[in-house]
Structure formats: C-alpha cells, structure tokens
Design an enzyme around this catalytic site. Sequence first.
Site, mmCIF file in Angstrom:
data_model
loop_
_atom_site.group_PDB
_atom_site.id
_atom_site.type_symbol
_atom_site.label_atom_id
_atom_site.label_comp_id
_atom_site.label_asym_id
_atom_site.label_seq_id
_atom_site.Cartn_x
_atom_site.Cartn_y
_atom_site.Cartn_z
ATOM 1 C CE LYS A 55 -4.444 1.233 2.044
ATOM 2 N NZ LYS A 55 -5.394 0.983 3.151
ATOM 3 C CD GLU A 97 -19.153 -4.421 8.651
ATOM 4 O OE1 GLU A 97 -18.442 -3.564 8.106
ATOM 5 O OE2 GLU A 97 -19.336 -5.560 8.159
ATOM 6 N NE ARG A 133 -21.445 -4.586 4.220
ATOM 7 C CZ ARG A 133 -20.434 -5.171 3.602
ATOM 8 N NH1 ARG A 133 -19.467 -5.718 4.294
ATOM 9 N NH2 ARG A 133 -20.400 -5.230 2.303
#
Length: 638
Positions: free
Chosen positions: A288, A378, A406
């Site tokens: 990244k 979640e 969610r």
Amino acid sequence: MLIEPGELLAQINSPDDLKKFPKEKLVQICDELRQFIVDNVSVYGGHFGASLGVVELTVALHYVLNTPEDQLVWDVGHQAYGHKILTERRERFHTNRLYGGLSGFPKRKESIYDTFGVGHSSTSISAALGMAVASQYKGLSQKQHVAVIGDGSMTGGMAFEAMNHAGVSNTNLLIILNDNCMSIDPNVGALKDYLTDITTSKTYNKAKDEVWKILGKLSKFGTSAQDVISKVEGGIKSALLNQSNLFESLNLRYFGPVDGHDVNHLAEVLKDLKDIPGPKILHCVTMKGKGYAPAENGNQTTWHAPGTFDKVTGEIYKTIPSTPQAPKYQDVFGHTLVELAERDDRIMGVTPAMPSGSSMNIMMKAMPNRAFDVGIAEQHAVTFSAGLATQGLVPFCNIYSTFMQRAYDQVLHDVCIQNLPVVLCLDRAGFAGADGPTHHGAYDIAFFRCIPNLVVSAPMNEEELRNMMYSASIHNGPYSIRYPRGKGVMPEWKTPFEQIPVGQGRIVKEGEEIAILTIGHIGNYAVEACKKLEKEGLNPAQYDMRFVKPLDGELLHEIFGKFKKVITVEDGCLMGGFGSAVMEWMMDHDYQAQVKRLGIPDTIIEHGEQLELHRECGFDPEGIAEAVRNMAEVSKTV
C-alpha cells in the site's frame, strides 16, 4: 489547477489506447499513472495508499482484458483511481469526490467500465460470480469475470460465502487477492497470519520446487502438467503440499503468490490465466502506497486518505487554528470510553476494522485486553458483543452507521430479542461527505426505532455524548447512540458525567407561534437559524429531543398543547425517521398541528461536503430559517 499527465499517459483515454503500446512501455506508463495520482491527491485530497498499491495490477488488467466487455469488479473501490484514469475519466479526475464531480468509488451510472457500484467491503466475488453465471447461461464462454479483493476485505464473511459458491460453479471467474496486510488499519486475525505464512514460509517456497519435480514424474499428468504450471510461475496444487491450502479446499485453483508490482510478469500471468477454465484465485503481493516513499515508510493508516499534502516533502497540510477548537465526536467517544472503563471494569470495546476511524484505538492502546478489532465483520462484531453481554459485561460496539446496516439481523435477533446490555455507537451518522451514498448514515433512525427494547438516541453536543455514554453504561438493555462525522461545538468538552433519564428531551430556547424539534448535532443548525430569525422579528422555540425512542411524551404534550406549528429537523431519512415518529405520536394522542419535516428525502444523495449536502436537502441553517419564515408567512396570510 489541472494536473498535466506524463507523455504516454496523455495518449491514453481508454484501455484500447493502452493496448496500442508495446509491453516494454508498461513500466513507464505505470510510473506516469502513479505520479498522476500523487499529483492529484496531494492537491485535491482523496484515498491514496490503496490506489498506489495497485497501479501495476490496474495497468496489467486493462492491458490484457477486453474491458468493458470483460467484467472487472473492484472490492470497496477506494483503490480504483488508476482504473478511473485509464477509462475515459482522466481529464475529469480533478473533480474526484467533489460536489457534482466524479465519485470516489466505482459507480455504474458514471461509466460502462464500472461494472458494479461498490463502497462496502467483501462484495466483489459475489457480484463477479453472478456475472459469470449469467454469461455461462447466455453461452458467452470467452467472457472474463475478475474480482479484485484485498486481504482486509477477504476477512468479511460474505467473501467466504461467495468463494464457497464459486468453488462448485464451474464458471469463468478469476479472483485476484490483493494482499498488502492492510485495510485502513493493519489487518488482524488468523487469515492475515495464514497469508503471511504463504508468502514468507521457507517450506512454501521449497514446496514449489517439489511440486515441479512431482508433476514431471506423475505418469497420469506427464509433461503437459509442467506446461500448464509453467504458464503461472509459482502456481501450486494443495494436494501436493505438506499442508492444506485454504483456497484449494474451496475448490478454487490457487496460483501465486506473485509480485504485484512487476507489471510485465502480471500481464503474462493474466494472459495465461485466461486460458485456464473454471474458478481460480491469483494471490498478488503488493505494498500500500507503493512508489511514494513517505507512504511506504510512514504510517500507512495515515496515508490511506491523508488529505492534501506537499508531494515533495510528504508534509500533510494541517490548519493550525488560532483559538481552541471543538474536538471530533469520534475522539470524544474514544477518550470518554477509556474514562468510563477506568471507573467500571465491566466495560469493553469492540469495532469491526475501524479502530482509528472510530477512535477505538485509544482504548486499544490503554487497555489492550478490553478492546477488540474483529476485522471487517460487522455481523460478528454485534453478536460477539452480545456474547460478552451474557456474561455480565457492557460492550460498547462502535460501527459506522452505514456499516451497521450489515448487522441489522444481529441487532434484532442477538441483542434486542434477548434484551442484552449492548451499547451500539453509530459513528458517521447522517451525511458522510465526500465518500458519498454508500457511506451516508441516512437510515439508522428509521431502521432502529422499530425494534423493541432498543433505546435510540442522538446527542446535540459533546457533553450530551458523554452523558449518553455514561447513561448507556448503567442502562440494563440495548442502547444506541448516533453522532456525525467531524467536529462538535464545545472546545471545553470534558464535563462531569450526569445521567440522562431515558426518553428525556430538553428545551433549548423558549419561543412563540412555531416550535422547532431537533434530534442530534443538527440541532446546532437550528440554534444558528434562530439567532438569524431573531434579528428579523421571528421568535420560534427550539427543543432538543435527544431520544427518538422513547420520545419524551411529557415534553411533546407541552409542545402540542402550546404550538399549532411545528418543524422537525433530522440528518436522517424522512421516511420512517424522527419527524415521522413525532407525527405518529401527535396522531396517537389526538393533537392537530401543521407539521413540516426537514431531513433527507427519499432519493439517493450524492457526494459532497456535509454542508453542501445539508443545503441541497434544505436543512442547513438557512433552510431551517426559510422553513420558519414560510410557516410564519402562511400564518400572516391566513
């Protein structure tokens, strides 16, 4: 200020233009694409590290695939800046995430190259598999379907559900695992450890040589097996390894890991994988922030979305105010949670992969055995919290409003039906700003207030947030607290704790003729509107209701007994929201009044700064003031 692209990138407006270059030019194209992203994000802001990490992969995919005919799906989509630039949007890229400009995420109505609208994690494999099955049904055997998913998103249960299905589908599906050990914060959990083992294990690298030798000896495969494997260097079959391969156990042919920053090798690998039928996964190892030293060597969480910065020095621009400023609501949450936990050893912290975004990292640092990052999960976060609560603990489960959608089933079944003392803290409630409609927290009031046993609250300022958190910690049942992205209004916010009785609102300002009822931080807009209206000779009253469920019945009796004109204001959806709750109460108690509801209409609101979106929906300070004027004018006319 328009950013000029490099010599080769300036000639590329579409993947067809990219394909005109010989592969020897791909490295330079990658360098120019990376620099174009750095130049733009440093000036205009946006997601950063994720897109830099997939520059080579992006170029290789569009070089090899026949997009948009071949279907390319990006998981989450914050890494798709290079994709947007190569697909007819380079000249408009400076409008990325600005009001009225390009979306920061792939979006179907924006481009035919954006095959699936994304924003939440772990959806790409399901979507690409659906596309692959549709192509199979239509007899389009040559059509490619590619899902690019990060190792962070791979921790989401939906990704495993999709891989489980894909393994028995026999479809033309390629899953590319973009493995950089990061989502926004560093990844956690056993999957991260497993992927790290694959890429670093001496046993693994030795096994590649063993596989090569064995394939050459097995008569039922013969030399043709070596021919197949040679197409993808490092491709292995788990049956021949000393340990099981997770992906192969799901019947996905596994290839890799490969260097995700070697664009020419990636292009060759992708070209060869097109000829191998069936569902398969390519494990790509990337970094990244690749190619920008401050992002590579610095805090990668900071460089996920750093805001504007000096591209030469890497200095992130920060405005230093001359006067004390109000803190962010998330920081008030983080510090207050530690303060409460120091007083009450029952209190725990839980977040699904957002420790820095929610400021749960403050407790994770102070009390590492009492705060948990459970990964992008979640549903698990809520039920895990419910499990803690059954054992006498009080978990504060912090999930962005948009992501709480969610876990709705878990809130209902696992928390509220069992009436467990789980505190659900919904950060980023209301408009999320530049992240747009996939991230707006517009619906939590409406979908929470219909659930039995659940308290639904929203603080107007930092003091109320602290007091609600304290009150929730001693409330023996489910309790939700919603608050917005960004700053509050109280520079001196660390006030002593006071219990707020459940369902008790307060009067902010006495007035006459018209009453303004607000919920949450947006009430500060009403305060501003009332100051403006006072100069015009109008004097509405204002009430901070604080709770949508239960509503303050005593206060509402007072309001509807005194006022025949009422305005409700919320930074949530109008359908089923706070205003609807007030009108239902009014009808149930046989009052009659003229009620005007201000909030988010029944439409998809795009991205922009929060105030821009509030203004668009008519509940910015001027919009509230105008609603009062119109109501007062009607009264004068009558």
